[in-house]
Scaffold this motif. Structure first.
Motif, PDB file in Angstrom:
ATOM      1  N   ALA A   1       1.025  -1.165   0.048  1.00  0.00           N
ATOM      2  CA  ALA A   1       0.084   0.037  -0.049  1.00  0.00           C
ATOM      3  C   ALA A   1       0.972   1.134   0.083  1.00  0.00           C
ATOM      4  O   ALA A   1       1.832   1.117   0.703  1.00  0.00           O
ATOM      5  CB  ALA A   1      -1.056  -0.183   1.420  1.00  0.00           C
ATOM      6  N   LEU A  41       0.406   5.019   0.915  1.00  0.00           N
ATOM      7  CA  LEU A  41      -0.518   5.941   1.586  1.00  0.00           C
ATOM      8  C   LEU A  41       0.103   7.290   1.849  1.00  0.00           C
ATOM      9  O   LEU A  41       1.105   7.514   2.293  1.00  0.00           O
ATOM     10  CB  LEU A  41      -0.750   5.322   2.970  1.00  0.00           C
ATOM     11  N   LEU A 101      -2.783   3.286   8.478  1.00  0.00           N
ATOM     12  CA  LEU A 101      -1.444   2.305   8.325  1.00  0.00           C
ATOM     13  C   LEU A 101      -1.689   1.325   9.597  1.00  0.00           C
ATOM     14  O   LEU A 101      -1.618   0.268   9.604  1.00  0.00           O
ATOM     15  CB  LEU A 101      -0.216   3.088   8.656  1.00  0.00           C
ATOM     16  N   GLN A 118      -1.885  -2.657   9.327  1.00  0.00           N
ATOM     17  CA  GLN A 118      -1.097  -3.462  10.005  1.00  0.00           C
ATOM     18  C   GLN A 118      -1.538  -4.544  10.889  1.00  0.00           C
ATOM     19  O   GLN A 118      -1.028  -5.587  11.104  1.00  0.00           O
ATOM     20  CB  GLN A 118      -0.060  -2.467  10.624  1.00  0.00           C
ATOM     21  N   ALA A 150       4.215  -1.048   3.670  1.00  0.00           N
ATOM     22  CA  ALA A 150       3.345   0.103   3.217  1.00  0.00           C
ATOM     23  C   ALA A 150       4.456   1.391   2.922  1.00  0.00           C
ATOM     24  O   ALA A 150       5.472   1.372   3.947  1.00  0.00           O
ATOM     25  CB  ALA A 150       2.502   0.497   4.208  1.00  0.00           C
ATOM     26  N   ALA A 164       5.593   1.194   8.813  1.00  0.00           N
ATOM     27  CA  ALA A 164       5.725   1.568   7.343  1.00  0.00           C
ATOM     28  C   ALA A 164       7.053   1.099   6.901  1.00  0.00           C
ATOM     29  O   ALA A 164       8.048   0.928   7.935  1.00  0.00           O
ATOM     30  CB  ALA A 164       5.548   3.028   7.249  1.00  0.00           C
TER      31      ALA A 164
END
Length: 468
Positions: A50, A52, A67, A71, A79, A99
């Motif tokens: 992803a 974001l 996020l 997660q 991410a 992330a």
């Protein structure tokens, strides 16, 4: 396997730019302009990665909050966070919440592609390491050189790349899960997860929760079931005959549509899962007894695969026993020990109700518990009595045996009978290999066996054919 990337940004130009860059490199993409769209797309079909935007204008949730949810529901998914107003604090916060990296707008397309590639590779390695840790105990290859197991390996090589569902049958301990892992490892899903659900050990009231998961409520994150956890990979339904009838009916639709709803939820989740099932029961009999659904059987048994019992492949026993001894010695730090000829003959004469699993456990026990040094072979008299008693009588002879009281001809016939029984047992009943080992012509060995009254596997097969 094609990777799918979810792009979440409130600016249409940015979404269009990132989508174009990724599409040009062969990635599949989906885009969302706000948190509601993002979560809907995320839950409908899990992405590989992803991207974001931190500041999502007009959204209920910002990128960091998205996020955290992603997660919690999909811990292994990488991410990337992007922002045109980033600070060191936001970058640190992104990494702290899981992330993979933070990219500041405007960004170079080359940098974006490099970070995406590294994130996907890191996620793949993480899954691979987890799978290797999971595999540290069980075997991952069907060993043996006999015709029966060689035929099974050939079937696995053909079916593995096809993505078809496979129903693996065979007695307990014969290696059904090993075969399932081989199929996964040789498939196009090898980089995806391999998730096993043991239906024989699960309480009936837990099946649906384990399969479909639980929808989150009261601020609690959703709990993923095995169908979600095996997305883009393989799900093994081990001993599937133990699944309750009610659950069987519900999984039929999930297999057909590749969609389902979590317990307590009303959103259908799409997954891409290959299902392999195993059983040690006769499912046709279970269907006749109304304990197994016929429609589920035909969805699972697209390709049936049967694993032979160990007594059907006695010629593989010496190689398997040696393999297990070496494997145990390596893991325990003990010196490797050999098996004497009489011990091997005893092992090959035994019926092995527990199949390969029983042989593996016995080799581990012998290596750890038997007296003597690494240079001393394991003899037949060191084996459990249940195994050594069924061996050809020569393996149990000692220096005080009554053979010394017999006339020479009778003693010679007794010796030859027992000797040839042992060699036939060692070599899996193969007349040609036995003749080669004892340095006789094949026809001469046949005559000698007939003279001594020793029945071979070929004789038994011929007799059965005539009788039928």
């Amino acid at each position: 396997m094609e990777h799918e990337i979810l792009i979440v940004d409130d600016e249409p130009d940015i979404r269009f730019l990132i989508e174009g860059i990724l599409n040009d490199e062969g990635y599949a993409t989906r885009t969302a302009a706000n948190s509601d769209q993002a979560l809907e797309l995320f839950r409908a079909n899990r992405p590989s990665l992803a991207i974001l935007d931190i500041w999502l204008q007009g959204s209920k949730l910002d990128g960091l909050e998205l996020l955290k949810i992603m997660q919690a529901e999909e811990p292994g998914m990488p991410a990337l966070m992007i922002s045109g107003h980033g600070t060191i604090e936001t970058a640190v916060a992104s990494l702290k919440h899981g992330a993979y990296d933070f990219i500041e707008k405007p960004f170079q397309s080359d940098r974006l592609l490099v970070v995406v590639q590294r994130a996907l590779e890191a996620a793949r390695l993480q899954r691979e390491n987890a799978e290797l840790r999971l595999r540290a105990g069980p075997e991952t290859t069907l060993s043996g050189e006999g015709a029966a197991v060689s035929a099974v390996r050939g079937q696995i090589e053909r079916v593995a790349p096809t993505n078809s569902r496979v129903l693996i049958t065979g007695p307990a301990g014969s290696g059904k899960e090993v075969a399932a892992r081989m199929i996964h490892a040789r498939s196009r899903r090898a980089e995806g997860p391999f998730v096993a659900l043991n239906c024989a050990t699960l309480a009936p009231n837990r099946f649906e929760e384990e399969l479909f998961g639980l929808e989150g409520s009261d601020g609690q994150p959703a709990r993923r079931g095995v169908l979600e956890r095996s997305h883009r990979g393989t799900l093994l339904l081990d001993e599937v005959a133990n699944m309750p009838l009610e659950t069987q009916g519900k999984i039929v639709r999930a297999l057909q549509d590749q969609t389902f709803e979590r317990i307590g939820g009303n959103t259908r989740i799409k997954v891409d899962v290959r299902v392999i099932a195993t059983t040690n029961r006769d499912l046709q009999s279970e269907i006749m007894a109304h304990r197994f659904r016929e429609d589920l059987y035909y969805r699972l048994a697209v390709v049936p695969l049967r694993i032979p019992s160990l007594r059907e492949r006695r010629e593989d026993i010496p190689g398997l026993a040696k393999h297990f001894l070496e494997r145990c010695a390596q893991s325990s730090g003990l010196p490797i020990r050999e098996l004497s000829v009489d011990a091997l003959a005893a092992l090959q004469a035994y019926e092995w109700p527990g199949n390969v699993r029983e042989l593996r456990n016995l080799m581990e026990r012998l290596l750890i518990m038997m007296p003597g040094s690494g240079s001393d072979p394991i003899r037949a008299d060191m084996l459990p009595s249940s195994i050594s008693q069924g061996a050809p009588s020569m393996t149990r002879l000692n220096s005080g045996a009554d053979v010394m009281s017999l006339p020479l001809r009778e003693a010679r016939d007794l010796f030859e009978t027992q000797y040839l029984q042992v060699q036939l047992m060692r070599l899996g009943g193969n007349i040609s290999r036995t003749a080669n080992f004892v340095c006789m012509e094949r026809s001469a060995l046949h005559r000698k066996l007939k003279q001594l009254g020793v029945t071979t596997q070929e004789d038994r097969s011929t007799s059965s054919a005539v009788g039928s």
